[in-house]
Design a protein around this motif. Structure first.
Motif, PDB file in Angstrom:
ATOM      1  N   THR A  45       0.794  -1.235   0.000  1.00  0.00           N
ATOM      2  CA  THR A  45       0.000   0.000   0.000  1.00  0.00           C
ATOM      3  C   THR A  45       0.825   1.283   0.000  1.00  0.00           C
ATOM      4  O   THR A  45       0.283   2.350  -0.267  1.00  0.00           O
ATOM      5  CB  THR A  45      -0.901   0.042   1.250  1.00  0.00           C
ATOM      6  OG1 THR A  45      -0.064   0.050   2.417  1.00  0.00           O
ATOM      7  CG2 THR A  45      -1.838  -1.163   1.302  1.00  0.00           C
ATOM      8  N   GLY A  46       2.113   1.182   0.349  1.00  0.00           N
ATOM      9  CA  GLY A  46       2.922   2.380   0.511  1.00  0.00           C
ATOM     10  C   GLY A  46       2.854   2.974   1.897  1.00  0.00           C
ATOM     11  O   GLY A  46       3.422   4.046   2.154  1.00  0.00           O
ATOM     12  N   PHE A  47       2.153   2.301   2.836  1.00  0.00           N
ATOM     13  CA  PHE A  47       2.097   2.788   4.214  1.00  0.00           C
ATOM     14  C   PHE A  47       3.516   3.037   4.734  1.00  0.00           C
ATOM     15  O   PHE A  47       4.457   2.308   4.415  1.00  0.00           O
ATOM     16  CB  PHE A  47       1.455   1.747   5.135  1.00  0.00           C
ATOM     17  CG  PHE A  47      -0.046   1.630   5.042  1.00  0.00           C
ATOM     18  CD1 PHE A  47      -0.792   2.415   4.177  1.00  0.00           C
ATOM     19  CD2 PHE A  47      -0.721   0.714   5.833  1.00  0.00           C
ATOM     20  CE1 PHE A  47      -2.168   2.290   4.094  1.00  0.00           C
ATOM     21  CE2 PHE A  47      -2.092   0.571   5.767  1.00  0.00           C
ATOM     22  CZ  PHE A  47      -2.819   1.360   4.903  1.00  0.00           C
ATOM     23  N   ARG A  48       3.639   4.041   5.616  1.00  0.00           N
ATOM     24  CA  ARG A  48       4.879   4.279   6.345  1.00  0.00           C
ATOM     25  C   ARG A  48       4.557   4.305   7.834  1.00  0.00           C
ATOM     26  O   ARG A  48       3.589   4.942   8.242  1.00  0.00           O
ATOM     27  CB  ARG A  48       5.512   5.612   5.934  1.00  0.00           C
ATOM     28  CG  ARG A  48       5.951   5.660   4.481  1.00  0.00           C
ATOM     29  CD  ARG A  48       6.432   7.051   4.120  1.00  0.00           C
ATOM     30  NE  ARG A  48       6.741   7.167   2.701  1.00  0.00           N
ATOM     31  CZ  ARG A  48       6.595   8.270   1.989  1.00  0.00           C
ATOM     32  NH1 ARG A  48       6.138   9.367   2.562  1.00  0.00           N
ATOM     33  NH2 ARG A  48       6.900   8.298   0.711  1.00  0.00           N
ATOM     34  N   VAL A  49       5.383   3.645   8.613  1.00  0.00           N
ATOM     35  CA  VAL A  49       5.181   3.579  10.062  1.00  0.00           C
ATOM     36  C   VAL A  49       6.227   4.463  10.729  1.00  0.00           C
ATOM     37  O   VAL A  49       7.425   4.265  10.547  1.00  0.00           O
ATOM     38  CB  VAL A  49       5.281   2.133  10.567  1.00  0.00           C
ATOM     39  CG1 VAL A  49       5.127   2.080  12.084  1.00  0.00           C
ATOM     40  CG2 VAL A  49       4.225   1.256   9.892  1.00  0.00           C
ATOM     41  N   HIS A  50       5.758   5.436  11.537  1.00  0.00           N
ATOM     42  CA  HIS A  50       6.661   6.378  12.193  1.00  0.00           C
ATOM     43  C   HIS A  50       6.917   6.006  13.652  1.00  0.00           C
ATOM     44  O   HIS A  50       7.832   6.567  14.254  1.00  0.00           O
ATOM     45  CB  HIS A  50       6.100   7.797  12.097  1.00  0.00           C
ATOM     46  CG  HIS A  50       6.036   8.310  10.696  1.00  0.00           C
ATOM     47  ND1 HIS A  50       7.085   8.970  10.097  1.00  0.00           N
ATOM     48  CD2 HIS A  50       5.045   8.242   9.762  1.00  0.00           C
ATOM     49  CE1 HIS A  50       6.745   9.306   8.854  1.00  0.00           C
ATOM     50  NE2 HIS A  50       5.514   8.879   8.636  1.00  0.00           N
ATOM     51  N   LEU A  75      -6.262   4.058   3.645  1.00  0.00           N
ATOM     52  CA  LEU A  75      -6.240   3.509   4.997  1.00  0.00           C
ATOM     53  C   LEU A  75      -7.167   2.303   5.123  1.00  0.00           C
ATOM     54  O   LEU A  75      -6.759   1.254   5.639  1.00  0.00           O
ATOM     55  CB  LEU A  75      -6.664   4.582   6.007  1.00  0.00           C
ATOM     56  CG  LEU A  75      -6.853   4.083   7.448  1.00  0.00           C
ATOM     57  CD1 LEU A  75      -5.516   3.811   8.101  1.00  0.00           C
ATOM     58  CD2 LEU A  75      -7.669   5.080   8.265  1.00  0.00           C
ATOM     59  N   VAL A  76      -8.410   2.441   4.691  1.00  0.00           N
ATOM     60  CA  VAL A  76      -9.418   1.410   4.918  1.00  0.00           C
ATOM     61  C   VAL A  76      -9.030   0.108   4.226  1.00  0.00           C
ATOM     62  O   VAL A  76      -9.046  -0.973   4.835  1.00  0.00           O
ATOM     63  CB  VAL A  76     -10.805   1.896   4.450  1.00  0.00           C
ATOM     64  CG1 VAL A  76     -11.817   0.766   4.514  1.00  0.00           C
ATOM     65  CG2 VAL A  76     -11.263   3.068   5.301  1.00  0.00           C
ATOM     66  N   ALA A  77      -8.675   0.192   2.950  1.00  0.00           N
ATOM     67  CA  ALA A  77      -8.309  -1.016   2.211  1.00  0.00           C
ATOM     68  C   ALA A  77      -7.074  -1.680   2.812  1.00  0.00           C
ATOM     69  O   ALA A  77      -7.020  -2.900   2.968  1.00  0.00           O
ATOM     70  CB  ALA A  77      -8.071  -0.674   0.741  1.00  0.00           C
ATOM     71  N   GLY A  78      -6.081  -0.873   3.153  1.00  0.00           N
ATOM     72  CA  GLY A  78      -4.857  -1.431   3.704  1.00  0.00           C
ATOM     73  C   GLY A  78      -5.064  -2.072   5.059  1.00  0.00           C
ATOM     74  O   GLY A  78      -4.567  -3.169   5.331  1.00  0.00           O
ATOM     75  N   MET A  79      -5.805  -1.408   5.946  1.00  0.00           N
ATOM     76  CA  MET A  79      -6.033  -1.955   7.281  1.00  0.00           C
ATOM     77  C   MET A  79      -6.927  -3.189   7.231  1.00  0.00           C
ATOM     78  O   MET A  79      -6.757  -4.122   8.032  1.00  0.00           O
ATOM     79  CB  MET A  79      -6.649  -0.886   8.181  1.00  0.00           C
ATOM     80  CG  MET A  79      -5.673   0.206   8.598  1.00  0.00           C
ATOM     81  SD  MET A  79      -4.243  -0.438   9.521  1.00  0.00           S
ATOM     82  CE  MET A  79      -5.047  -1.188  10.936  1.00  0.00           C
ATOM     83  N   LYS A  80      -7.869  -3.219   6.307  1.00  0.00           N
ATOM     84  CA  LYS A  80      -8.708  -4.408   6.159  1.00  0.00           C
ATOM     85  C   LYS A  80      -7.847  -5.614   5.791  1.00  0.00           C
ATOM     86  O   LYS A  80      -7.994  -6.699   6.370  1.00  0.00           O
ATOM     87  CB  LYS A  80      -9.772  -4.169   5.090  1.00  0.00           C
ATOM     88  CG  LYS A  80     -10.693  -5.364   4.864  1.00  0.00           C
ATOM     89  CD  LYS A  80     -11.739  -5.063   3.799  1.00  0.00           C
ATOM     90  CE  LYS A  80     -12.639  -6.262   3.565  1.00  0.00           C
ATOM     91  NZ  LYS A  80     -13.655  -5.979   2.503  1.00  0.00           N
ATOM     92  N   TRP A  81      -6.934  -5.423   4.844  1.00  0.00           N
ATOM     93  CA  TRP A  81      -6.049  -6.529   4.452  1.00  0.00           C
ATOM     94  C   TRP A  81      -5.134  -6.906   5.615  1.00  0.00           C
ATOM     95  O   TRP A  81      -4.944  -8.092   5.917  1.00  0.00           O
ATOM     96  CB  TRP A  81      -5.202  -6.129   3.244  1.00  0.00           C
ATOM     97  CG  TRP A  81      -4.346  -7.272   2.762  1.00  0.00           C
ATOM     98  CD1 TRP A  81      -4.660  -8.193   1.805  1.00  0.00           C
ATOM     99  CD2 TRP A  81      -3.034  -7.616   3.243  1.00  0.00           C
ATOM    100  NE1 TRP A  81      -3.635  -9.096   1.665  1.00  0.00           N
ATOM    101  CE2 TRP A  81      -2.626  -8.773   2.532  1.00  0.00           C
ATOM    102  CE3 TRP A  81      -2.183  -7.080   4.200  1.00  0.00           C
ATOM    103  CZ2 TRP A  81      -1.390  -9.388   2.756  1.00  0.00           C
ATOM    104  CZ3 TRP A  81      -0.953  -7.692   4.440  1.00  0.00           C
ATOM    105  CH2 TRP A  81      -0.561  -8.827   3.720  1.00  0.00           C
ATOM    106  N   PHE A  82      -4.580  -5.912   6.283  1.00  0.00           N
ATOM    107  CA  PHE A  82      -3.595  -6.159   7.338  1.00  0.00           C
ATOM    108  C   PHE A  82      -4.200  -6.941   8.500  1.00  0.00           C
ATOM    109  O   PHE A  82      -3.693  -8.008   8.883  1.00  0.00           O
ATOM    110  CB  PHE A  82      -3.038  -4.824   7.822  1.00  0.00           C
ATOM    111  CG  PHE A  82      -2.162  -4.921   9.038  1.00  0.00           C
ATOM    112  CD1 PHE A  82      -1.046  -5.735   9.040  1.00  0.00           C
ATOM    113  CD2 PHE A  82      -2.471  -4.199  10.179  1.00  0.00           C
ATOM    114  CE1 PHE A  82      -0.238  -5.835  10.165  1.00  0.00           C
ATOM    115  CE2 PHE A  82      -1.667  -4.289  11.299  1.00  0.00           C
ATOM    116  CZ  PHE A  82      -0.549  -5.113  11.299  1.00  0.00           C
ATOM    117  N   GLN A  83      -5.280  -6.440   9.074  1.00  0.00           N
ATOM    118  CA  GLN A  83      -5.855  -7.127  10.221  1.00  0.00           C
ATOM    119  C   GLN A  83      -6.471  -8.463   9.839  1.00  0.00           C
ATOM    120  O   GLN A  83      -6.380  -9.434  10.600  1.00  0.00           O
ATOM    121  CB  GLN A  83      -6.884  -6.233  10.924  1.00  0.00           C
ATOM    122  CG  GLN A  83      -6.269  -5.039  11.640  1.00  0.00           C
ATOM    123  CD  GLN A  83      -7.103  -4.523  12.805  1.00  0.00           C
ATOM    124  OE1 GLN A  83      -6.574  -3.917  13.706  1.00  0.00           O
ATOM    125  NE2 GLN A  83      -8.399  -4.764  12.806  1.00  0.00           N
TER     126      GLN A  83
END
Length: 337
Positions: free
Chosen positions: A47-52, A72-80
């Protein structure tokens, strides 16, 4: 069940957190924690997310998360969902792992104070939870946060970023000196939290934990406008939370000011009127019939005394037979003509 409005936009920053179902553990051992971080790295790659900043606790996690794309929504749905599947397969169980929806508090990424505040809150979680042992507790000893990597590692994983956190605490770069200063400052705060100094930070922690956003007035208004687009054309009662409530109050305030102008009243004038005054009742009906703000807001804004007076005003103005009320109703309608 009503749910929080998810506001997404390119470059958004969120404080993301989620607990286990019924507050049960989401990690049964270090293998699960390693699997969580592997899954986090994978979703960042997708997704290109970056964690700070991040921390993994026993039954919950925290992320200071940036979404360069509005996903955010699509990425977090896949992640969790993916971590849940992997956890269940690993432990040969089934069912929900997380407690409902994750919480994602939007944060003004242009304000470095919030970056520093949220990163401190995340990294100090082990200290607040009493997980640091010994007479001189060491935050570095807790492996499952970004803090050890921020301090020790010259180079980080591609998905993990510390430059903005360092900048928020006036560190000019990611050199060994900056990493050492960052570590010393946070270790000192951790010892204070483990000792008797936790109360001094409580106001800051409440700011991070509570509310639906972190930022100033202009940032809030931007979120309200974005949130209005999210719920437009959808059932509003499917959503809940501070964003909609703040938007409702803002809409009501704008409408009330228009009504005051057309009736040639000042706010102090209308508050001084008796509760049965036709102008006060007309304004109460006007705001109630044109917005979804709660009765408590109208009572407070107009000094109506009790919520029953709002209902009485609505009944009086729904189909007014009194000539004065009819005239006031006509004048208020000109606000939207």
């Amino acid at each position: 069940m009503a749910r929080q409005v998810r506001v997404e936009y390119a470059g958004a920053i969120y404080h993301v957190m989620c607990r286990g179902d019924r507050r049960e553990a989401i990690f049964l051992g270090d293998g699960d924690r390693e699997m969580f971080l592997e899954t986090l790295a994978e979703v960042c790659g997708r997704t290109g997310f970056r964690v700070h900043s991040y921390v993994l606790m026993g039954n919950h996690y925290h992320l200071l998360l940036e979404t360069p794309a509005a996903n955010l929504v699509a990425g977090m749905k896949w992640f969790q969902g993916t971590y849940t599947q992997r956890f269940n397969a690993r432990h040969r169980v089934s069912g929900h792992l997380f407690q409902g929806r994750y919480k994602a508090i939007p944060m003004d990424g242009d304000d470095g104070d919030y970056f520093g505040m949220v990163s401190r809150y995340i990294h100090l979680n082990p200290a607040r939870a009493g997980l640091l042992a010994g007479e001189e507790p060491q935050l570095m000893a807790y492996r499952w946060s970004s803090f050890p990597s921020f301090v020790r590692s010259p180079a980080l994983e591609q998905w993990l970023v510390r430059s903005r956190v360092f900048g928020a605490v006036d560190l000019p770069d990611e050199s060994a000196r900056s990493r050492r200063l960052f570590g010393k400052a946070l270790e000192r705060r951790a010892r204070e939290v483990c000792g008797s100094g936790a109360e001094a930070d409580e106001a800051e922690w409440r700011t991070v934990r509570n509310g639906w956003f972190l930022g100033g007035g202009a940032f809030r208004e931007r979120l309200e406008d974005l949130g209005a687009h999210v719920v437009q054309g959808k059932r509003r009662d499917s959503y809940e939370g501070g964003l909609l409530e703040t938007r409702d109050r803002r809409d009501a305030d704008v409408l009330l000011k228009k009504g005051l102008r057309v009736l040639k009243l000042r706010p102090a004038d209308v508050r001084a009127l008796r509760q049965s005054d036709p102008q006060k009742q007309g304004l109460a009906w006007w705001v109630k019939s044109r917005t979804v703000v709660g009765d408590a807001w109208i009572v407070d804004a107009l000094e109506m005394g009790h919520r029953s007076n709002v209902s009485r005003a609505v009944r009086a103005y729904r189909n007014p037979t009194d000539a004065v009320c009819a005239q006031i109703r006509r004048l208020l309608h000109t606000c939207t003509d």
